[in-house]
Structures are given as structure tokens and as C-alpha cells.
Scaffold this active site. Sequence first.
Site, short mmCIF file in Angstrom:
data_model
loop_
_atom_site.label_atom_id
_atom_site.label_comp_id
_atom_site.label_asym_id
_atom_site.label_seq_id
_atom_site.Cartn_x
_atom_site.Cartn_y
_atom_site.Cartn_z
N SER A 168 0.83 -1.20 0.00
CA SER A 168 0.00 0.00 0.00
C SER A 168 0.87 1.26 0.00
O SER A 168 1.58 1.50 -0.97
CB SER A 168 -0.98 -0.04 1.18
OG SER A 168 -1.92 1.00 1.08
N SER A 169 0.89 2.05 1.06
CA SER A 169 1.77 3.20 1.11
C SER A 169 3.22 2.77 0.90
O SER A 169 4.01 3.47 0.25
CB SER A 169 1.63 3.92 2.46
OG SER A 169 2.49 5.04 2.55
#
Length: 441
Positions: A168-169
Amino acid sequence: MPTPARTTVSRPLRAPLVALLGALLPLLAALLVTAPAASARTEAADVVPTATLTEITDFGTNPSNLRMHLYVPETVTANPAVLVAVHWCTGSGPDMYNGTEYDTLADQYGFVVVYPSVTRSSKCFDVSSPQALKRGGGSDPVGIKSMIDWTVRAYDADTSRIFATGISSGAMMTNVLLGDYPDVFAAGAAFSGVPFGCFATTDGSEWNSACAGGTVNRTPQQWGDLVRGAYPGYTGPRPRMQLWHGTEDDVLRYPNFGEMIEQWTDVQRVAQTPAVTDTPQPGWTRTRYGGTGDRAPVEAISLQGVGHNLYSHGMAARVLTFFGLDSGGPAPQPQPGACKVTATTNAWNTGLTATLTITNTSTTSINGWKLGFTLPSGQTITNGWGAAYAPASGAVTATNASYNAALAPGARVSIGYQANHSGNSAAPGAFTLNGTVCTAG
């Protein structure tokens, strides 16, 4: 080297990452091996305990106040590889340690794992600011580079085997790291991310709704130019990239997967048509670009019906296969030590023919080659000989024919193409052969 301050982190019982990420997604939306021991280690390395997660402080330049945790297996290979494992929004380095199996794989194969942690309130990595999207510009990438430098010094690590992976991030940061520091990383693996530069903002916001929603659409060359713009003037090899995405991702929408493929195939100067497509397991579609083996320049895995909460046990082992950390074998394509390309054109009105002569000026034989070059603006290849050319304009890759794949030291081969032009009939001016920059004759 000064003795590092450290804190040992004990491991709690691991909970399934699926449950962990599922609980964190609402907040995210709201914020929108065994081998000989190394003999060349420093004193700093000798005070870091093995087989446990340890915090390292005072590791170097750190403009955004990141934290660094390190996992060192009991038996470290001589000149070990370094893997940077980057957490998701609202997570931390210890969460990444507990939620993935990179440490147990490090125990098996002898590499060292760096776990960065964000300290800002969102716990999301900066993949948006102008500082983050430029080599040495500041923010999180600079701090992570300092962690790598510290680890390389402490363990005499192999600088040709530095890798990044994230969720994700952390996947977005993996894209950023490979763009900012192509000379540092050999490869990356991004789980549920977006292309380099897609999340860019100029107002200080960490969240880019258009990118997250999958509505940012650029051409492959535009995406590639964003990566190349992070380190202007760099002409060396680019890191390989492995991409993972679920078709039902409702946080970083699935169109980002296709845009990342376009970006990294352009960066690698390989065709955007898969060299091979297969199904490693039910519901998975894997495409490889620029090669058919386990370490193709770009590999992309699409998971049918899977959402943002993508990562599951067993995927890390596939990452290691792509990185080459589960074996000591060479890269899939032979890398010439040196090469030379001479290019000439013969033009008329709106057309031209070009002849490219490739010479292997190294002492290493090549069996299978890909010549990368960029056509001048306004040129489009209409046909060619001696190689397969793709795409027809922009950043082109010429792949050997079956009869001229082998190039002994000192050997040369001539290939060519016919192209239309809109006024500029010049020959390409720069070339790479299997990722190695060639001298232009």
C-alpha cells in the site's frame, strides 16, 4: 563508526495480516541459506543482536524523522543482500516485521532486512511532495537511503543486491525509491501501489484522490519521463519491478496496475506486450515483459476478485524468487561488460532507413540481447530486419532474431529499420544492450 543506539523489539504472536490491514483500511480512507558468517563487518554490526528486531538510531541524514529497525539473522552471508521492507499507512516497521515473513526468509538465505517507520501522524510515507519525488530532494526517501548506507557499511553488504518491497503506502514508496535511486536498487516488489509520481501534490496534502481513484491516465512515455526526471542525466541500468494488484481494490483502484505496467516497461525500454502469460495459481494472472524467466525486467500479478488487502503468506517467497535472493544464480539476461553501437540513416522526404551495428566490446559472450534506444520525435518504425522492434515509436526495444542471438567477444551484428519522419531524420543517439549503456559510434 560510533556504536549505534538500539532497542530490541520482542516479537508478539503474529496475527494474520489480512485481519490487521482490514482493521486499518477505514483509517486510511479517512486520512485521504545458511552460509559462512561475514568477515568484514564493522564494530557497529557486532553490537546488533541477531534473530531479533532491533531499533537503530543515529543512522544518518533523516529529514523527516523516520525510525529504523533492523533484522539480522544468526548466520549472515558474506557481503549480504539488503532488503528494505516498507509498511502500509497507519503501520510501522515492527508491524511489517510481524505481518510478513521476510525475517524467516532472511534466516534461511542470510540477507539483512531494514524496516523503516513513519513518525508523522498519518503513518503514511511521503510519496507526494516535490522533495520526495527527486533524488536527494529530502523527506522520507533520503532517510531510507541513509538506513541503507548505514547497513551497507555495518555489514559490508553487496551494493549490487539492494532491494525494496512494500504494501500500500509502502508499495507507493517502493515505486518512489526505485525512481529516485535507480543506481541503488536492483529490483522492487510493490503490493497494491500506484505509479511513481501519480500521488504528486503541491499543496502539502498527502492524499491524491484522482490517483487513488484510478483516473490518472498517462502515456507510457509520460509515466517513464516522470521516473527519469527524478534523476536527470542518469543513463545506467534501471531496477526490475514486480507488481501485485487486486482487481477489486477499492482504496488504490485497479487501473493503477495497468499504469504501473506502462511506466516500468517504458523505463525498462521493453515491449508492453507480455513476453509470456501464465496462471501460477487459481485466480492469478501473471504477465512478464522483456523476458520469460523468473527475473524478467517487469513482472505483474493480477489477483481476480481480491481487494486492497492483498498480501498473504507465501507471497514473500515469490518476491525472493523475482529478486534472485533464493538462489545464487546470475541475472536472467547476460550483461555485457561493454558494447558499442554505430547508427546511420539514409533519408528522403518523409521516410528513412537506419542501420545499427552492435559490437560486443567486452570479454563476455552474449547469448540473447535486447537493444534499447529512443527514436527522435516524429519518427515511427514501419518495418525492420535483424530484430523485432517494439513499440514503433518513442522508447524502442530491438530483440535479437534466432539466428543472431549470440555475440562472442569482439563480434558484431548489423540490424536496421525503415521509418516515417516528420522532418527530423536523425539516428538515435544513445543505446543500451541488456541494460548496459553502450558507446555510440
